[in-house]
Scaffold this motif. Structure first.
Motif, PDB file in Angstrom:
ATOM      1  N   LYS A  40      40.870  35.901  44.964  1.00 13.28           N
ATOM      2  CA  LYS A  40      40.254  36.720  46.098  1.00 13.28           C
ATOM      3  C   LYS A  40      39.185  37.295  45.602  1.00 13.28           C
ATOM      4  CE  LYS A  40      43.878  35.582  48.751  1.00 13.28           C
ATOM      5  NZ  LYS A  40      43.576  34.498  49.568  1.00 13.28           N
ATOM      6  N   HIS A  41      38.216  37.686  46.674  1.00 12.23           N
ATOM      7  CA  HIS A  41      37.027  38.631  46.506  1.00 12.23           C
ATOM      8  C   HIS A  41      37.279  40.071  47.163  1.00 12.23           C
ATOM      9  CE1 HIS A  41      33.039  39.722  46.233  1.00 12.23           C
ATOM     10  NE2 HIS A  41      32.903  39.972  47.515  1.00 12.23           N
ATOM     11  N   ALA A  42      36.812  40.830  46.150  1.00 11.60           N
ATOM     12  CA  ALA A  42      37.068  42.429  46.512  1.00 11.60           C
ATOM     13  C   ALA A  42      35.894  43.135  46.717  1.00 11.60           C
ATOM     14  CB  ALA A  42      38.053  42.921  45.431  1.00 11.60           C
ATOM     15  N   ILE A  43      35.978  43.978  47.408  1.00 14.80           N
ATOM     16  CA  ILE A  43      34.831  45.352  47.423  1.00 14.80           C
ATOM     17  C   ILE A  43      35.400  46.486  47.246  1.00 14.80           C
ATOM     18  CG2 ILE A  43      33.029  46.257  49.207  1.00 14.80           C
ATOM     19  CD1 ILE A  43      32.866  43.752  50.820  1.00 14.80           C
ATOM     20  N   ASP A  44      34.929  47.193  46.083  1.00 13.43           N
ATOM     21  CA  ASP A  44      35.247  48.764  45.902  1.00 13.43           C
ATOM     22  C   ASP A  44      34.134  49.422  46.771  1.00 13.43           C
ATOM     23  OD1 ASP A  44      35.548  51.001  44.769  1.00 13.43           O
ATOM     24  OD2 ASP A  44      35.427  50.658  42.977  1.00 13.43           O
ATOM     25  N   PHE A  45      34.391  49.866  47.802  1.00 15.64           N
ATOM     26  CA  PHE A  45      33.555  50.478  48.829  1.00 15.64           C
ATOM     27  C   PHE A  45      33.606  51.991  48.382  1.00 15.64           C
ATOM     28  CE2 PHE A  45      33.011  52.528  52.952  1.00 15.64           C
ATOM     29  CZ  PHE A  45      31.894  51.894  53.469  1.00 15.64           C
ATOM     30  N   GLY A  46      32.302  52.332  48.608  1.00 13.67           N
ATOM     31  CA  GLY A  46      32.041  53.890  47.823  1.00 13.67           C
ATOM     32  C   GLY A  46      32.509  54.118  46.665  1.00 13.67           C
ATOM     33  N   CYS A  47      32.090  52.901  45.812  1.00 14.80           N
ATOM     34  CA  CYS A  47      32.663  52.839  44.525  1.00 14.80           C
ATOM     35  C   CYS A  47      32.492  54.028  43.344  1.00 14.80           C
ATOM     36  CB  CYS A  47      32.176  51.503  43.823  1.00 14.80           C
ATOM     37  SG  CYS A  47      30.491  51.468  43.724  1.00 14.80           S
ATOM     38  N   GLY A  48      31.188  54.846  43.688  1.00 14.67           N
ATOM     39  CA  GLY A  48      31.080  55.895  42.714  1.00 14.67           C
ATOM     40  C   GLY A  48      30.562  55.157  41.375  1.00 14.67           C
ATOM     41  N   THR A  49      31.155  55.528  40.273  1.00 15.58           N
ATOM     42  CA  THR A  49      30.608  55.029  39.102  1.00 15.58           C
ATOM     43  C   THR A  49      31.502  53.731  38.674  1.00 15.58           C
ATOM     44  OG1 THR A  49      31.958  56.490  37.811  1.00 15.58           O
ATOM     45  CG2 THR A  49      29.445  57.055  37.853  1.00 15.58           C
ATOM     46  N   GLY A  50      32.612  53.372  39.778  1.00 12.84           N
ATOM     47  CA  GLY A  50      33.316  52.196  39.495  1.00 12.84           C
ATOM     48  C   GLY A  50      34.658  52.449  38.781  1.00 12.84           C
ATOM     49  N   LEU A  51      34.905  53.639  38.519  1.00 13.28           N
ATOM     50  CA  LEU A  51      36.160  54.171  38.055  1.00 13.28           C
ATOM     51  C   LEU A  51      37.388  53.205  38.159  1.00 13.28           C
ATOM     52  CD1 LEU A  51      35.752  57.708  37.160  1.00 13.28           C
ATOM     53  CD2 LEU A  51      35.280  56.071  35.620  1.00 13.28           C
ATOM     54  N   VAL A  52      37.688  53.034  39.708  1.00  9.98           N
ATOM     55  CA  VAL A  52      38.695  52.548  40.203  1.00  9.98           C
ATOM     56  C   VAL A  52      38.701  51.002  40.027  1.00  9.98           C
ATOM     57  CG1 VAL A  52      40.122  52.201  42.168  1.00  9.98           C
ATOM     58  CG2 VAL A  52      39.498  54.654  41.604  1.00  9.98           C
ATOM     59  N   GLY A  53      37.371  50.652  40.736  1.00  8.52           N
ATOM     60  CA  GLY A  53      37.335  48.897  40.740  1.00  8.52           C
ATOM     61  C   GLY A  53      37.331  48.536  39.373  1.00  8.52           C
ATOM     62  N   MET A  54      36.898  49.104  38.162  1.00 10.05           N
ATOM     63  CA  MET A  54      36.764  48.598  36.900  1.00 10.05           C
ATOM     64  C   MET A  54      38.160  48.277  36.527  1.00 10.05           C
ATOM     65  SD  MET A  54      33.747  48.147  35.573  1.00 10.05           S
ATOM     66  CE  MET A  54      31.986  48.311  36.001  1.00 10.05           C
ATOM     67  N   ASN A  55      39.030  49.098  36.707  1.00  7.77           N
ATOM     68  CA  ASN A  55      40.514  49.217  36.318  1.00  7.77           C
ATOM     69  C   ASN A  55      41.105  47.896  37.109  1.00  7.77           C
ATOM     70  OD1 ASN A  55      40.484  51.262  34.826  1.00  7.77           O
ATOM     71  ND2 ASN A  55      41.141  52.692  36.304  1.00  7.77           N
ATOM     72  N   LEU A  56      40.479  47.494  37.964  1.00 11.62           N
ATOM     73  CA  LEU A  56      41.269  46.014  38.969  1.00 11.62           C
ATOM     74  C   LEU A  56      40.484  44.966  38.827  1.00 11.62           C
ATOM     75  CD1 LEU A  56      41.856  48.709  42.124  1.00 11.62           C
ATOM     76  CD2 LEU A  56      43.722  47.650  40.227  1.00 11.62           C
TER      77      LEU A  56
END
Length: 200
Positions: A40-56
């Motif tokens: 699947k393709h995900a978007i980290d919306f309003g990602c800031g510096t990517g702290l949450v998305g990078m973990n996922l």
């Protein structure tokens, strides 16, 4: 999106130990709702510096880091380069100002983003259009907190009210729960955070 100017100025000092810790508990909460998403393709919306998305990143086939702040996006680009991360992309874009019809995703993650958005319903409607059929919008944010008075952010959200708004937009299978209580985590006040999962 709201408060871009503020985020522009703090991008290079954003990753404090407190924010890294909150991002970890947020991404752990999100991970519980991500099922069989390796293709699947995900978007980290309003990602800031990517702290949450990078973990996922390991949960998905690919991820787009999207934010309105060029400096925040530059921080992510640096991380992608430093760690040689494949299957990710970045986009500097403001949903509140313009439309993006060719953007689609199976999962959209919003961690502590909604509180910065003035017209919540408008942006949630736009994100509904971005989701593929059966796709998930996962929101992590603060529960409503009357102790907080601010003219730049919402003072959190009532989970039932948010679910009602999203149901009117067309989201279905909406479920939410409080998953974290922290000391002085919301504008210097003790606060709790919820996670909400919804589907298109």
């Amino acid at each position: 999106m709201g408060n871009t100017d503020k985020f522009e100025t703090i991008a290079n000092i954003y990753d404090t130990s407190e924010r890294i810790q909150i991002a970890k508990v947020s991404s752990d909460a999100i991970r519980e709702y991500v099922v069989d998403a390796k293709d699947k393709h995900a978007i980290d919306f309003g990602c800031g510096t990517g702290l949450v998305g990078m973990n996922l990143l390991n949960e998905f086939n690919s991820m787009l880091f999207l934010d309105t702040s060029p400096n925040m996006i530059n921080q992510i680009k640096q991380k992608i380069s430093d760690f040689n991360i494949p299957n990710v992309d970045t986009l500097c874009f403001d949903f509140e100002k313009e439309g993006l019809s060719d953007l689609h995703a199976d999962y959209i993650i919003m961690a502590q983003v909604l509180l910065h958005i003035k017209d919540v319903e408008f942006v949630l409607s736009k994100l509904f259009d971005v989701l593929n059929e059966g796709g998930h919008l996962l929101i992590v944010d603060f529960n409503k907190n009357e102790e907080i008075v601010s003219d730049i952010v919402h003072n959190g959200f009532n989970q039932d009210d948010l679910a009602d708004m999203m149901a009117k937009i067309g989201y279905r299978d909406i479920q939410s729960k409080t998953f974290y209580h922290g000391s002085k985590i919301f504008m210097g006040q003790d606060a709790s955070m919820f996670i909400l999962d919804s589907q298109r």
